[in-house]
Design an enzyme around this catalytic site. Sequence first.
Site, PDB file in Angstrom:
ATOM      1  N   LYS A   1       0.866  -1.191   0.000  1.00  0.00           N
ATOM      2  CA  LYS A   1       0.000   0.000   0.000  1.00  0.00           C
ATOM      3  C   LYS A   1       0.888   1.222   0.000  1.00  0.00           C
ATOM      4  O   LYS A   1       2.040   1.162   0.441  1.00  0.00           O
ATOM      5  CB  LYS A   1      -0.865   0.011   1.265  1.00  0.00           C
ATOM      6  CG  LYS A   1      -2.139   0.825   1.135  1.00  0.00           C
ATOM      7  CD  LYS A   1      -3.262  -0.001   0.555  1.00  0.00           C
ATOM      8  CE  LYS A   1      -4.487   0.780   0.275  1.00  0.00           C
ATOM      9  NZ  LYS A   1      -5.628  -0.107  -0.007  1.00  0.00           N
TER      10      LYS A   1
ATOM     11  N   ASP B   1      -7.008   4.191  -4.498  1.00  0.00           N
ATOM     12  CA  ASP B   1      -7.668   4.039  -3.196  1.00  0.00           C
ATOM     13  C   ASP B   1      -8.313   5.418  -2.970  1.00  0.00           C
ATOM     14  O   ASP B   1      -8.529   6.162  -3.946  1.00  0.00           O
ATOM     15  CB  ASP B   1      -6.643   3.665  -2.096  1.00  0.00           C
ATOM     16  CG  ASP B   1      -7.313   3.129  -0.827  1.00  0.00           C
ATOM     17  OD1 ASP B   1      -7.678   1.957  -0.812  1.00  0.00           O
ATOM     18  OD2 ASP B   1      -7.500   3.892   0.147  1.00  0.00           O
TER      19      ASP B   1
HETATM   20  N1  GLU Z   1      -7.379   0.093  -2.881  1.00  0.00           N
HETATM   21  C1  GLU Z   1      -8.123  -1.094  -3.198  1.00  0.00           C
HETATM   22  C2  GLU Z   1      -8.126  -2.022  -2.008  1.00  0.00           C
HETATM   23  O1  GLU Z   1      -8.165  -1.562  -0.877  1.00  0.00           O
HETATM   24  C3  GLU Z   1      -7.689  -1.721  -4.511  1.00  0.00           C
HETATM   25  C4  GLU Z   1      -6.253  -2.101  -4.598  1.00  0.00           C
HETATM   26  C5  GLU Z   1      -5.819  -2.606  -5.989  1.00  0.00           C
HETATM   27  O2  GLU Z   1      -6.650  -2.674  -6.887  1.00  0.00           O
HETATM   28  O3  GLU Z   1      -4.646  -2.925  -6.105  1.00  0.00           O
HETATM   29  O4  GLU Z   1      -8.152  -3.213  -2.110  1.00  0.00           O
END
Ligand code: GLU
Length: 447
Positions: A126, A166
């Site tokens: 992340k 996100d």
């Molecule tokens: N931010 C999204 C999550 O919390 C998607 C992450 C992604 O697609 O890599 O899963």
Amino acid sequence: MKEKIETFMAEVRARNTYEPEFIQAVQEVAETVIPFISSQEIYNGKNILLRMIEPERVITFRISWVDDHGEIHVNRGYRIQMNSAIGPYKGGLRFHPTVNLSILKFLAFEQVFKNSLTTLPMGGGKGGSDFDPKGKSDAEIMRFCHNFMAELYRHIGSNTDVPAGDIGVGSREIGFLFGMYRKIRNEFTGVLTGKGLSWGGSLIRPEATGYGIVYFAENMLTTKKDSIKGKIISISGSGNVAQYAAEKVIQLGGKVVTISDSSGYIYDENGIDLEKLKYVMHLKNVVRGRINEYVKKYPSATFFEGETPWNTPCDIALPCATQNELNGKDAKALIKNGCICISEGANMPSTPEAIAEFHKAKILFAPGKASNAGGVATSGLEMTQNSLRYNWTRKEVDQKLQQIMSSIHASCLEYGMDDTGYVDYVKGANIAGFVKVADAMLAQGVI
Ligand code: GLU
């Protein structure tokens, strides 16, 4: 067992003193996974959870950028590369003033379990920045994204780490980030997901998180021989996840009565239909306005300033705003008003007190790492299509998404059902997510 968990948590707290959200996320996993580890010969005594809570790598960097008036600003950028035992790091980027190490470590940690549950080969990561996109012009957003990628590009790659969106990072930001990566690296790869359709994106990716939480709720309701049809649904948030959750609920015959943003929530007794939802999408995605505009357009609705929607009666609640947005008091109110099912769209929106209330009342409760995994799962499908240099149809991707959500649901039942038939989806998701990553780590040795 209690003592074992407490000893472990004491070490976690000592090492991560100023990281309350991260500690909260680890505690939830420790409570369900440590008893499981103790009962399994192959995992016992290997310190696997201790290894899993330490990021493989944490990167922080400076982003300097110039606003439209020539003023210079400095923000902090991050990428947490949490675990790559089962695939390249994968997870979104969040741009929000509340972003800090604790928030991103909790999100990266949850992502490891979530990605493992999807059945696809993705590790967890992340990243993001404390940059606040609110009120910024397109040109400022572009300059910020370009400068962010001017550093991040060294740490990512289609086989190393594949970021996505996100909170605060949508298709516009992914476009700017991708553009800079392509320019610096001089290569066109699937290094980011959530891309536009004409430059490597996947059909259904924008809809996937929201659709996925509703598919998951439908799976849960099926265990009670029930369905979304005819149900009253309360949704928080009005961003990408909330919008497409509402769309799928409406398509399946449910009635959405609330949506919200950080200024408050609106209650529409007549239901937010597809036409009203189209207005919300325009308001939020194009005009970038506040949710109280809704009541000016549809006066039969009411706006509740500074409040969350959890006091309104509903059958199903879909928290799709942000972490810790639903507390113990809210949970009690939902249960009292007849709510039978909660499917989390945001990451960790329910506090531990709220989850305890849901479990005590023995109602259906799905944690985000299971119910909102459709987003990253479809990112995984985008990666597959990029590797194949081929695009699947809308129907093909949607079918795969539905299969994945059903498979995650089945994994939760496998590890989460007790003797009475009650399913603890938190336990189920944590253990199922853990097993795949732990097995890969064991196979690869102590590294
Ligand atoms: N931010 C999204 C999550 O919390 C998607 C992450 C992604 O697609 O890599 O899963």
